[in-house]
Design a protein around this motif. Structure first.
Motif, PDB file in Angstrom:
ATOM      1  N   ALA A  61     -11.744  -1.186  -6.428  1.00 59.17           N
ATOM      2  CA  ALA A  61     -12.695  -1.058  -5.321  1.00 59.17           C
ATOM      3  C   ALA A  61     -12.253   0.036  -4.352  1.00 59.17           C
ATOM      4  O   ALA A  61     -13.081   0.797  -3.845  1.00 59.17           O
ATOM      5  N   GLY A  62     -10.963   0.136  -4.097  1.00 59.22           N
ATOM      6  CA  GLY A  62     -10.448   1.186  -3.218  1.00 59.22           C
ATOM      7  C   GLY A  62     -10.680   2.574  -3.792  1.00 59.22           C
ATOM      8  O   GLY A  62     -11.086   3.498  -3.084  1.00 59.22           O
ATOM      9  N   TYR A  63     -10.432   2.728  -5.097  1.00 59.29           N
ATOM     10  CA  TYR A  63     -10.657   4.021  -5.747  1.00 59.29           C
ATOM     11  C   TYR A  63     -12.138   4.392  -5.715  1.00 59.29           C
ATOM     12  O   TYR A  63     -12.489   5.539  -5.427  1.00 59.29           O
ATOM     13  N   TRP A  64     -13.017   3.422  -6.008  1.00 60.60           N
ATOM     14  CA  TRP A  64     -14.448   3.677  -5.978  1.00 60.60           C
ATOM     15  C   TRP A  64     -14.908   4.057  -4.569  1.00 60.60           C
ATOM     16  O   TRP A  64     -15.675   4.996  -4.379  1.00 60.60           O
ATOM     17  N   GLY A  65     -14.428   3.336  -3.569  1.00 64.43           N
ATOM     18  CA  GLY A  65     -14.801   3.625  -2.182  1.00 64.43           C
ATOM     19  C   GLY A  65     -14.318   4.992  -1.737  1.00 64.43           C
ATOM     20  O   GLY A  65     -15.044   5.731  -1.059  1.00 64.43           O
ATOM     21  N   TRP A  66     -13.084   5.332  -2.109  1.00 58.97           N
ATOM     22  CA  TRP A  66     -12.550   6.637  -1.710  1.00 58.97           C
ATOM     23  C   TRP A  66     -13.321   7.767  -2.388  1.00 58.97           C
ATOM     24  O   TRP A  66     -13.616   8.777  -1.745  1.00 58.97           O
ATOM     25  N   SER A  67     -13.663   7.635  -3.660  1.00 58.25           N
ATOM     26  CA  SER A  67     -14.411   8.692  -4.342  1.00 58.25           C
ATOM     27  C   SER A  67     -15.812   8.830  -3.746  1.00 58.25           C
ATOM     28  O   SER A  67     -16.323   9.948  -3.606  1.00 58.25           O
ATOM     29  N   TRP A  68     -16.435   7.719  -3.370  1.00 50.21           N
ATOM     30  CA  TRP A  68     -17.744   7.787  -2.716  1.00 50.21           C
ATOM     31  C   TRP A  68     -17.624   8.496  -1.375  1.00 50.21           C
ATOM     32  O   TRP A  68     -18.444   9.358  -1.043  1.00 50.21           O
ATOM     33  N   TYR A  69     -16.605   8.149  -0.598  1.00 50.07           N
ATOM     34  CA  TYR A  69     -16.398   8.784   0.705  1.00 50.07           C
ATOM     35  C   TYR A  69     -16.142  10.281   0.545  1.00 50.07           C
ATOM     36  O   TYR A  69     -16.696  11.106   1.267  1.00 50.07           O
TER      37      TYR A  69
END
Length: 126
Positions: A61-69
Motif C-alpha cells: 500500500a505504501g509503494y502504491w501510494g507513493w507511486s500515485w503521489y
C-alpha cells in the motif's frame, strides 16, 4: 495496476486458507507430531505469519501510494526547438510526459518532434 492488487489479495487469502485448513489428513498427523516436538508455542508462529502478511500489505500500500503521489506531481517542462529558435514552458504532471507527446495541466496535448529538447524541472512551492 488494479489487477496486480487483486492478484496480491487473492494470493494472501489463499495462503490464509491454506494455513487454516492444512494440506490433508494423511500428512497432518506426522506434521503435528513433528511440529509439537519442534515448537512449543504455535501461537508465536501464527503471530509471526500474520505480522509478515500485515507488513507486506502495508509495504504494498505504501509503494502504491507513493507511486500515485509521484505520478501526480506537477513539474515544469521547457521545450526548446533548435529549428524555430524558440523556448516554451508548460506545467505538466509526471504521468503525462510520454516519448512523443505531453499533456499539460490544462489538458492541452503537445506533440513533439525528434529535434525538440525537453527540460524537466520541479516546481518550487513556498
Amino acid at each position: 495496476m488494479l489487477t496486480k492488487i487483486l492478484v496480491t489479495i487473492l494470493v494472501i487469502l489463499g495462503a490464509i486458507v491454506y494455513l487454516r485448513r492444512g494440506r490433508g489428513r494423511g500428512h497432518k498427523v506426522n506434521r503435528i507430531t513433528e511440529m509439537a516436538n519442534a515448537q512449543k508455542s504455535p501461537l508465536f508462529s501464527r503471530v509471526i505469519i500474520y505480522t509478515m502478511i500485515a507488513v507486506s500489505m502495508l509495504a504494498s500500500a505504501g509503494y502504491w501510494g507513493w507511486s500515485w503521489y509521484d505520478d501526480n506531481t506537477v513539474v515544469e517542462v521547457t521545450i526548446t526547438s533548435p529549428i524555430e529558435a524558440m523556448t516554451d514552458s508548460y506545467k505538466v504532471r509526471k504521468k503525462d510526459i510520454e516519448a512523443q507527446r505531453i499533456t499539460t495541466v490544462d489538458g492541452i496535448q503537445i506533440r513533439l518532434s525528434n529535434q525538440e529538447r525537453l527540460t524537466v524541472k520541479t516546481l518550487v512551492t513556498e
